[in-house]
Design a protein around this motif. Structure first.
Motif, PDB file in Angstrom:
ATOM      1  N   LEU A 124      -2.692   5.354  10.630  1.00 32.74           N
ATOM      2  CA  LEU A 124      -1.411   4.711  10.300  1.00 32.74           C
ATOM      3  C   LEU A 124      -1.054   5.117   8.879  1.00 32.74           C
ATOM      4  O   LEU A 124      -1.871   4.973   7.961  1.00 32.74           O
ATOM      5  CB  LEU A 124      -1.536   3.191  10.390  1.00 32.74           C
ATOM      6  CG  LEU A 124      -0.300   2.394   9.930  1.00 32.74           C
ATOM      7  CD1 LEU A 124       0.884   2.629  10.871  1.00 32.74           C
ATOM      8  CD2 LEU A 124      -0.620   0.906   9.837  1.00 32.74           C
ATOM      9  N   CYS A 125       0.134   5.643   8.705  1.00 30.33           N
ATOM     10  CA  CYS A 125       0.578   6.073   7.371  1.00 30.33           C
ATOM     11  C   CYS A 125       1.136   4.882   6.594  1.00 30.33           C
ATOM     12  O   CYS A 125       2.042   4.185   7.068  1.00 30.33           O
ATOM     13  CB  CYS A 125       1.642   7.156   7.488  1.00 30.33           C
ATOM     14  SG  CYS A 125       2.250   7.726   5.879  1.00 30.33           S
ATOM     15  N   ASN A 126       0.612   4.661   5.402  1.00 24.15           N
ATOM     16  CA  ASN A 126       1.092   3.558   4.558  1.00 24.15           C
ATOM     17  C   ASN A 126       2.470   3.840   3.976  1.00 24.15           C
ATOM     18  O   ASN A 126       3.193   2.916   3.615  1.00 24.15           O
ATOM     19  CB  ASN A 126       0.111   3.299   3.423  1.00 24.15           C
ATOM     20  CG  ASN A 126      -1.215   2.756   3.910  1.00 24.15           C
ATOM     21  OD1 ASN A 126      -1.258   1.947   4.827  1.00 24.15           O
ATOM     22  ND2 ASN A 126      -2.310   3.204   3.309  1.00 24.15           N
ATOM     23  N   ASP A 127       2.828   5.132   3.883  1.00 21.41           N
ATOM     24  CA  ASP A 127       4.106   5.488   3.262  1.00 21.41           C
ATOM     25  C   ASP A 127       5.287   5.436   4.225  1.00 21.41           C
ATOM     26  O   ASP A 127       6.341   4.900   3.902  1.00 21.41           O
ATOM     27  CB  ASP A 127       4.019   6.883   2.631  1.00 21.41           C
ATOM     28  CG  ASP A 127       3.214   6.883   1.336  1.00 21.41           C
ATOM     29  OD1 ASP A 127       3.099   5.815   0.715  1.00 21.41           O
ATOM     30  OD2 ASP A 127       2.704   7.950   0.952  1.00 21.41           O
ATOM     31  N   CYS A 128       5.120   5.993   5.444  1.00 23.44           N
ATOM     32  CA  CYS A 128       6.255   6.009   6.381  1.00 23.44           C
ATOM     33  C   CYS A 128       6.084   5.038   7.548  1.00 23.44           C
ATOM     34  O   CYS A 128       7.028   4.790   8.299  1.00 23.44           O
ATOM     35  CB  CYS A 128       6.501   7.414   6.907  1.00 23.44           C
ATOM     36  SG  CYS A 128       5.212   8.015   8.034  1.00 23.44           S
ATOM     37  N   GLY A 129       4.877   4.503   7.717  1.00 25.26           N
ATOM     38  CA  GLY A 129       4.636   3.520   8.771  1.00 25.26           C
ATOM     39  C   GLY A 129       4.416   4.105  10.160  1.00 25.26           C
ATOM     40  O   GLY A 129       4.334   3.354  11.133  1.00 25.26           O
ATOM     41  N   LYS A 130       4.327   5.422  10.263  1.00 25.82           N
ATOM     42  CA  LYS A 130       4.151   6.066  11.573  1.00 25.82           C
ATOM     43  C   LYS A 130       2.668   6.197  11.917  1.00 25.82           C
ATOM     44  O   LYS A 130       1.828   6.421  11.054  1.00 25.82           O
ATOM     45  CB  LYS A 130       4.786   7.459  11.565  1.00 25.82           C
ATOM     46  CG  LYS A 130       6.290   7.470  11.293  1.00 25.82           C
ATOM     47  CD  LYS A 130       7.083   6.967  12.475  1.00 25.82           C
ATOM     48  CE  LYS A 130       8.585   7.111  12.232  1.00 25.82           C
ATOM     49  NZ  LYS A 130       9.372   6.594  13.346  1.00 25.82           N
ATOM     50  N   SER A 131       2.376   6.103  13.225  1.00 24.79           N
ATOM     51  CA  SER A 131       1.013   6.335  13.721  1.00 24.79           C
ATOM     52  C   SER A 131       0.941   7.734  14.305  1.00 24.79           C
ATOM     53  O   SER A 131       1.916   8.229  14.891  1.00 24.79           O
ATOM     54  CB  SER A 131       0.641   5.317  14.798  1.00 24.79           C
ATOM     55  OG  SER A 131       0.518   4.031  14.241  1.00 24.79           O
ATOM     56  N   SER A 132      -0.204   8.356  14.165  1.00 25.41           N
ATOM     57  CA  SER A 132      -0.377   9.693  14.737  1.00 25.41           C
ATOM     58  C   SER A 132      -1.857   9.976  14.991  1.00 25.41           C
ATOM     59  O   SER A 132      -2.728   9.365  14.363  1.00 25.41           O
ATOM     60  CB  SER A 132       0.235  10.770  13.839  1.00 25.41           C
ATOM     61  OG  SER A 132      -0.223  10.638  12.505  1.00 25.41           O
ATOM     62  N   GLN A 133      -2.114  10.919  15.907  1.00 23.57           N
ATOM     63  CA  GLN A 133      -3.484  11.322  16.197  1.00 23.57           C
ATOM     64  C   GLN A 133      -3.743  12.650  15.488  1.00 23.57           C
ATOM     65  O   GLN A 133      -3.022  13.630  15.690  1.00 23.57           O
ATOM     66  CB  GLN A 133      -3.702  11.475  17.700  1.00 23.57           C
ATOM     67  CG  GLN A 133      -5.169  11.637  18.080  1.00 23.57           C
ATOM     68  CD  GLN A 133      -5.361  11.727  19.588  1.00 23.57           C
ATOM     69  OE1 GLN A 133      -4.495  12.260  20.300  1.00 23.57           O
ATOM     70  NE2 GLN A 133      -6.480  11.224  20.091  1.00 23.57           N
ATOM     71  N   SER A 147       0.794  -1.241   0.000  1.00 23.62           N
ATOM     72  CA  SER A 147       0.000   0.000   0.000  1.00 23.62           C
ATOM     73  C   SER A 147       0.822   1.286   0.000  1.00 23.62           C
ATOM     74  O   SER A 147       0.269   2.382   0.127  1.00 23.62           O
ATOM     75  CB  SER A 147      -0.973   0.027   1.197  1.00 23.62           C
ATOM     76  OG  SER A 147      -1.900  -1.026   1.091  1.00 23.62           O
ATOM     77  N   LYS A 148       2.141   1.195  -0.163  1.00 25.57           N
ATOM     78  CA  LYS A 148       2.938   2.422  -0.261  1.00 25.57           C
ATOM     79  C   LYS A 148       2.711   3.079  -1.618  1.00 25.57           C
ATOM     80  O   LYS A 148       2.411   2.402  -2.602  1.00 25.57           O
ATOM     81  CB  LYS A 148       4.431   2.116  -0.070  1.00 25.57           C
ATOM     82  CG  LYS A 148       4.801   1.782   1.365  1.00 25.57           C
ATOM     83  CD  LYS A 148       6.315   1.673   1.537  1.00 25.57           C
ATOM     84  CE  LYS A 148       6.667   1.394   2.994  1.00 25.57           C
ATOM     85  NZ  LYS A 148       8.126   1.298   3.200  1.00 25.57           N
ATOM     86  N   SER A 149       2.889   4.388  -1.677  1.00 22.55           N
ATOM     87  CA  SER A 149       2.713   5.117  -2.939  1.00 22.55           C
ATOM     88  C   SER A 149       3.736   4.641  -3.963  1.00 22.55           C
ATOM     89  O   SER A 149       4.908   4.434  -3.631  1.00 22.55           O
ATOM     90  CB  SER A 149       2.870   6.616  -2.709  1.00 22.55           C
ATOM     91  OG  SER A 149       1.892   7.092  -1.806  1.00 22.55           O
ATOM     92  N   VAL A 150       3.296   4.473  -5.213  1.00 25.22           N
ATOM     93  CA  VAL A 150       4.180   3.944  -6.253  1.00 25.22           C
ATOM     94  C   VAL A 150       4.926   5.050  -6.996  1.00 25.22           C
ATOM     95  O   VAL A 150       5.776   4.780  -7.834  1.00 25.22           O
ATOM     96  CB  VAL A 150       3.392   3.069  -7.260  1.00 25.22           C
ATOM     97  CG1 VAL A 150       2.776   1.869  -6.577  1.00 25.22           C
ATOM     98  CG2 VAL A 150       2.327   3.890  -7.997  1.00 25.22           C
ATOM     99  N   CYS A 151       4.599   6.316  -6.694  1.00 25.65           N
ATOM    100  CA  CYS A 151       5.272   7.432  -7.360  1.00 25.65           C
ATOM    101  C   CYS A 151       5.214   8.663  -6.451  1.00 25.65           C
ATOM    102  O   CYS A 151       4.601   8.626  -5.373  1.00 25.65           O
ATOM    103  CB  CYS A 151       4.632   7.728  -8.710  1.00 25.65           C
ATOM    104  SG  CYS A 151       2.867   8.055  -8.621  1.00 25.65           S
TER     105      CYS A 151
END
Length: 284
Positions: free
Chosen positions: A252-261, A218-222
Motif C-alpha cells: 500500500l502506497c502511503n503517498d498515493c493510497g494505491k495498492s499493487s503487487q 505517513s505521506k511524504s512531507v517534501c
C-alpha cells in the motif's frame, strides 16, 4: 477694520499654538512608559486580573505557564478564558479598572495595539497584529499577508491561498511532534504537502533525524524524487538471493493510497502508480 482682522488673526494663531501645545502634552501623556513595561511575551503597560482564579498576571501566557506548571496539582491546572477578562491594572499608577486602551486615572495608553475582543494589549506594533474574525483571536504578521480558510479553520499565508490541500480543522489539534495545541501556539506553524499542520521547528527537527513522513498520515512531507532515484540504484546493485527472486508481495502506497503487487526486495518496494518507495507491505 484692518485692526479687527489682525486681532482675529492673532487670536487664531494663539489658539492654534495653545491647541498644539495641549495636543503635544496629551501625546506625551499617552506615550509615557512606552516599551518599558511588560513581560517576556508582551510589551504593555497593564496587567490583567484572571477571571478564573481572580489572581493578577502580566498576560494570559504568564497565567497559563504558572497554572499549568508541573508543581501545580493536576486538578487545579487550567488556562485563562481570554475573552472573559474584565479588569486590568495600570502598570504606571496601579489603578484597577475595566478593560480599555487608556487608563481612566493617569491617561496613559496601556497598549498601542489594543483588541477589545481578545483583551490584548501590546506596545510592540512591529509584530503587525490584527484580529481575525474567522479565528476569533488576534494574529501577527499583517492582515494583508494572510487569509482565513474556513474549512481548515485558521489563517494561512496568502501564498498558500490556491495551493494548500484543505483538511477540516487542520489547526485545531496538537502538534504531532511536541503536542502543543497549534491553534493558539505562539511558535511558527507550517502546512505539509498532505495538508496537516506542524510547528516549523518540529518539522526541521524531523528532517534532521531523517524522518520525511507525516506523523499523522505517513505521506511524504517534501519532494522525495531524488531519494527514490538513489533507492533505484541501490536496489539494482543489490540482487536478491535465488529463493526470493520471484517472490511477489502486496503493498500500500502511503503517498498515493494505491495498492499493487510488486516484486519483493529487502531494501524497499516501489509503488507501481506514483513510483514512490514510501510504501508498506500488506500481504506476503
Amino acid at each position: 477694520m484692518e485692526d479687527a482682522h489682525l486681532n482675529l488673526s492673532c487670536m487664531l494663531t494663539v489658539e492654534s499654538k495653545v491647541e498644539s501645545k495641549d495636543t503635544g502634552k496629551a501625546t506625551e501623556l499617552l506615550e509615557r512608559g512606552h516599551m518599558e513595561y511588560g513581560c517576556p511575551h508582551y510589551r504593555r503597560r497593564c496587567r490583567i486580573r484572571a477571571p478564573c482564579c481572580n489572581e493578577i498576571f502580566d498576560c494570559r501566557h504568564c497565567h497559563n505557564e504558572a497554572k499549568n506548571n508541573i508543581n501545580v496539582d493536576q486538578k487545579h491546572r487550567h488556562d485563562i478564558p481570554r475573552h472573559q477578562v474584565k479588569q486590568v491594572i495600570c502598570s504606571l499608577c496601579g489603578t484597577e479598572q475595566e478593560v480599555g486602551q487608556v487608563c481612566v486615572n493617569c491617561g496613559v495608553c496601556m497598549g498601542k495595539y489594543f483588541c477589545g475582543t481578545c483583551k490584548l494589549f501590546d506596545d510592540d506594533t512591529s509584530k503587525r497584529q490584527y484580529h481575525c474574525n474567522g479565528c476569533g483571536i488576534c494574529r501577527i504578521g499583517g492582515r494583508e499577508n494572510f487569509f482565513h480558510c474556513y474549512k481548515c479553520g485558521c489563517c494561512y499565508s496568502i501564498m498558500l491561498k490556491n495551493s494548500h490541500p484543505c483538511v477540516e480543522g487542520a489547526m485545531h489539534h496538537d502538534c504531532p511532534v511536541c503536542f502543543e495545541f497549534l491553534f493558539e501556539s505562539t511558535n511558527d506553524v507550517t502546512v505539509m504537502l498532505c495538508g496537516h499542520t506542524i510547528h516549523k521547528d518540529c518539522l526541521k527537527e524531523m528532517r534532521e533525524h531523517y524522518q520525511y513522513a507525516c506523523p499523522l498520515c505517513s505521506k511524504s512531507v517534501c519532494d522525495m524524487s531524488k531519494v527514490w532515484e538513489k533507492y533505484d540504484m541501490e536496489i539494482a546493485a543489490t540482487p536478491m538471493p535465488e529463493p526470493y527472486k520471484n517472490k511477489l508481495v502486496w503493498i500500500l502506497c502511503n503517498d498515493c493510497g494505491k495498492s499493487s503487487q510488486v516484486q519483493y526486495h529487502v531494501v524497499a518496494q516501489k509503488c507501481l502508480n506514483c513510483k514512490s518507495y514510501n510504501t508498506r507491505q500488506t500481504r506476503g
